[in-house]
Design a protein around this motif. Structure first.
Motif, PDB file in Angstrom:
ATOM      1  N   LYS A   5      -4.965  -2.873 -12.527  1.00 42.62           N
ATOM      2  CA  LYS A   5      -6.467  -3.272 -12.304  1.00 42.62           C
ATOM      3  C   LYS A   5      -7.025  -2.816 -13.428  1.00 42.62           C
ATOM      4  N   ASN A   6      -7.119  -1.594 -13.819  1.00 39.01           N
ATOM      5  CA  ASN A   6      -7.570  -0.860 -14.919  1.00 39.01           C
ATOM      6  C   ASN A   6      -7.367  -1.251 -16.529  1.00 39.01           C
ATOM      7  N   ASP A   7      -6.229  -1.879 -16.591  1.00 37.69           N
ATOM      8  CA  ASP A   7      -5.503  -2.110 -17.844  1.00 37.69           C
ATOM      9  C   ASP A   7      -5.975  -3.754 -18.116  1.00 37.69           C
ATOM     10  N   PRO A   8      -6.754  -4.123 -19.108  1.00 34.87           N
ATOM     11  CA  PRO A   8      -7.392  -5.397 -19.329  1.00 34.87           C
ATOM     12  C   PRO A   8      -6.051  -6.353 -19.691  1.00 34.87           C
ATOM     13  N   LEU A   9      -4.886  -5.391 -20.576  1.00 41.82           N
ATOM     14  CA  LEU A   9      -3.769  -6.336 -20.720  1.00 41.82           C
ATOM     15  C   LEU A   9      -2.782  -6.612 -19.725  1.00 41.82           C
ATOM     16  N   LYS A  10      -2.989  -6.096 -18.511  1.00 40.71           N
ATOM     17  CA  LYS A  10      -2.097  -6.268 -17.294  1.00 40.71           C
ATOM     18  C   LYS A  10      -2.679  -6.786 -16.043  1.00 40.71           C
ATOM     19  N   GLN A  11      -3.917  -7.002 -16.126  1.00 37.67           N
ATOM     20  CA  GLN A  11      -4.783  -7.399 -15.093  1.00 37.67           C
ATOM     21  C   GLN A  11      -4.360  -8.903 -14.541  1.00 37.67           C
ATOM     22  N   TRP A  12      -3.839  -9.613 -15.594  1.00 36.96           N
ATOM     23  CA  TRP A  12      -3.343 -10.944 -14.926  1.00 36.96           C
ATOM     24  C   TRP A  12      -2.029 -10.923 -14.218  1.00 36.96           C
ATOM     25  N   LYS A  13      -1.253  -9.595 -14.041  1.00 35.33           N
ATOM     26  CA  LYS A  13      -0.158  -9.502 -13.241  1.00 35.33           C
ATOM     27  C   LYS A  13      -0.638  -9.505 -11.770  1.00 35.33           C
ATOM     28  N   MET A  14      -1.919  -8.994 -11.429  1.00 37.70           N
ATOM     29  CA  MET A  14      -1.988  -8.697 -10.136  1.00 37.70           C
ATOM     30  C   MET A  14      -2.747 -10.326  -9.240  1.00 37.70           C
ATOM     31  N   THR A  15      -1.858 -10.694  -8.525  1.00 43.71           N
ATOM     32  CA  THR A  15      -1.895 -11.759  -7.683  1.00 43.71           C
ATOM     33  C   THR A  15      -2.385 -11.691  -6.362  1.00 43.71           C
ATOM     34  N   LYS A  16      -2.904 -12.882  -5.613  1.00 47.19           N
ATOM     35  CA  LYS A  16      -3.446 -12.439  -4.173  1.00 47.19           C
ATOM     36  C   LYS A  16      -2.440 -11.844  -3.320  1.00 47.19           C
ATOM     37  N   VAL A  17      -1.161 -12.161  -3.487  1.00 50.80           N
ATOM     38  CA  VAL A  17       0.009 -11.493  -2.826  1.00 50.80           C
ATOM     39  C   VAL A  17      -0.109 -10.132  -2.899  1.00 50.80           C
ATOM     40  N   ASP A  18      -0.193  -9.578  -4.470  1.00 46.41           N
ATOM     41  CA  ASP A  18      -0.366  -8.200  -4.476  1.00 46.41           C
ATOM     42  C   ASP A  18      -1.515  -7.629  -3.879  1.00 46.41           C
ATOM     43  N   GLU A  19      -2.432  -8.245  -3.687  1.00 48.51           N
ATOM     44  CA  GLU A  19      -3.787  -7.619  -3.148  1.00 48.51           C
ATOM     45  C   GLU A  19      -3.697  -7.227  -1.921  1.00 48.51           C
ATOM     46  N   LYS A  20      -2.570  -8.089  -0.995  1.00 48.19           N
ATOM     47  CA  LYS A  20      -2.268  -7.605   0.258  1.00 48.19           C
ATOM     48  C   LYS A  20      -0.964  -6.799   0.618  1.00 48.19           C
ATOM     49  N   ALA A  21      -0.458  -6.341  -0.440  1.00 54.63           N
ATOM     50  CA  ALA A  21       0.911  -5.658  -0.364  1.00 54.63           C
ATOM     51  C   ALA A  21       0.797  -4.333   0.331  1.00 54.63           C
ATOM     52  N   GLN A  22      -0.276  -3.722   0.186  1.00 55.87           N
ATOM     53  CA  GLN A  22      -0.441  -2.150   0.767  1.00 55.87           C
ATOM     54  C   GLN A  22      -0.723  -2.690   2.050  1.00 55.87           C
ATOM     55  N   GLU A  23      -1.440  -3.459   2.524  1.00 53.98           N
ATOM     56  CA  GLU A  23      -1.816  -3.887   3.811  1.00 53.98           C
ATOM     57  C   GLU A  23      -0.663  -4.263   4.811  1.00 53.98           C
ATOM     58  N   LEU A  24       0.221  -4.902   4.026  1.00 57.84           N
ATOM     59  CA  LEU A  24       1.231  -5.446   4.701  1.00 57.84           C
ATOM     60  C   LEU A  24       2.580  -4.704   4.521  1.00 57.84           C
ATOM     61  N   TRP A  25       2.501  -3.540   4.039  1.00 56.63           N
ATOM     62  CA  TRP A  25       3.682  -2.708   3.923  1.00 56.63           C
ATOM     63  C   TRP A  25       4.499  -2.557   4.740  1.00 56.63           C
ATOM     64  N   ASP A  26       4.110  -2.118   6.054  1.00 57.31           N
ATOM     65  CA  ASP A  26       5.217  -2.095   7.215  1.00 57.31           C
ATOM     66  C   ASP A  26       5.752  -3.497   7.445  1.00 57.31           C
ATOM     67  N   ASP A  27       4.994  -4.681   7.498  1.00 58.61           N
ATOM     68  CA  ASP A  27       5.653  -5.918   7.518  1.00 58.61           C
ATOM     69  C   ASP A  27       6.756  -6.335   6.646  1.00 58.61           C
ATOM     70  N   TYR A  28       6.442  -5.903   5.532  1.00 60.54           N
ATOM     71  CA  TYR A  28       7.588  -6.090   4.164  1.00 60.54           C
ATOM     72  C   TYR A  28       8.620  -5.145   4.656  1.00 60.54           C
ATOM     73  N   THR A  29       8.517  -3.958   5.034  1.00 57.65           N
ATOM     74  CA  THR A  29       9.617  -2.968   5.505  1.00 57.65           C
ATOM     75  C   THR A  29      10.476  -3.811   6.499  1.00 57.65           C
ATOM     76  N   VAL A  30       9.691  -4.278   7.639  1.00 57.40           N
ATOM     77  CA  VAL A  30      10.565  -5.011   8.786  1.00 57.40           C
ATOM     78  C   VAL A  30      11.430  -6.145   8.117  1.00 57.40           C
ATOM     79  N   TYR A  31      10.971  -6.865   7.481  1.00 57.83           N
ATOM     80  CA  TYR A  31      11.821  -8.145   6.824  1.00 57.83           C
ATOM     81  C   TYR A  31      12.923  -7.479   5.876  1.00 57.83           C
TER      82      TYR A  31
END
Length: 268
Positions: free
Chosen positions: A196-222
């Motif tokens: 998020k803080n690197d203008p050369l990498k910001q394009w990598k951040m997607t809507k799915v990425d934005e929710k990844a921490q919130e959904l961490w436990d769900d990812y673990t289950v699957y």
């Protein structure tokens, strides 16, 4: 300052001193503060090992071309686990005419009407080719159900079919290597912050990425369900601990070379 003094009073072997007294060594020392000789030496050792393994990957590819081998290497893992970085180091020295990196976008409406595996099969290697999947059909095992991109029925059908699908791949003569890169929740957040803080990498951040921490436990289950079902004797997973990027890249390369019985005497 105290840390700098401590690291600069480390007693180094003659070999270590020679390594640090190179362009790569001096760059490793000076490129990051506080200066740390141990860290710099680890990085120089990493570069040496990286080059050795890249030579072997060229040998593996040469063997594959000469013997019309077809190889699939797929990379899975949480967002920001380092899949792309590992793939870049694996492929940067091999012949680009005989390898492809596949990172498919979300399916079109037409593709949604097809058999789920169809668009992946269309990317499979021809004779003498290595194909690396930066995410694969295993999207349906974890990412899609966690984010609501597939129905429960579609998920169940995939889980019933995937082992048979991979059995057909292997029986057709294609070599299949499955790698899962694993990072901690804290490390993922750290990498997201860097992106998020690197203008050369910001394009990598997607809507799915934005929710990844919130959904961490769900990812673990699957993820656990995926391993339980698909980590078979015929087609096993290799889990790579990826909190330290350099170590993970080396581990991926070593596993690929160990997994494919190429002729180590192949001339390059």
């Amino acid at each position: 300052m105290e840390e700098n003094k401590k690291n600069n009073t480390i007693k180094l072997s003659e070999e270590a001193t020679e390594k640090l007294n190179t362009k790569e060594g001096l760059f490793a020392i000076l490129s990051r503060e506080p200066y740390n000789l141990d860290r710099a030496l680890r990085y120089v050792n990493y570069l040496e090992r990286l080059e050795e393994l890249q030579v072997e990957l060229i040998r593996l590819q040469t063997w594959a071309i000469e013997n019309n081998e077809r190889i699939i290497i797929l990379f899975e893992g949480r967002d920001a686990a380092g899949k792309g970085g590992a793939i870049r180091r694996i492929t940067e020295r091999i012949n680009p005419r005989h390898m492809r990196i596949v990172a498919l976008p979300k399916p079109t409406e037409e593709q949604k009407s097809q058999w789920y595996f169809q668009r992946y099969v269309e990317q499979f290697p021809i004779a003498g080719e290595i194909v690396l999947f930066d995410r694969s059909w295993y999207n349906r095992a974890v990412v899609e159900p966690v984010n609501g991109f597939c129905s429960e029925e579609e998920y169940k059908v995939f889980m019933k079919q995937v082992n048979g699908f991979e059995k057909m791949i292997l029986q057709s003569g294609i070599r299949l290597v499955k790698i899962y890169m694993s990072i901690s929740k804290r490390e993922q957040q750290k990498r997201f912050d860097e992106i998020k803080n690197d203008p050369l990498k910001q394009w990598k951040m997607t809507k799915v990425d934005e929710k990844a921490q919130e959904l961490w436990d769900d990812y673990t289950v699957y993820k656990k369900k995926m391993f339980k079902k698909t980590n078979t004797t015929l087609s096993s997973w290799k889990i790579i601990k990826a909190n330290r990027k350099t170590e993970a890249r080396i581990a991926c390369m070593e596993y690929i070379l160990d997994s494919i019985p190429y002729d180590k005497n192949t001339k390059i």
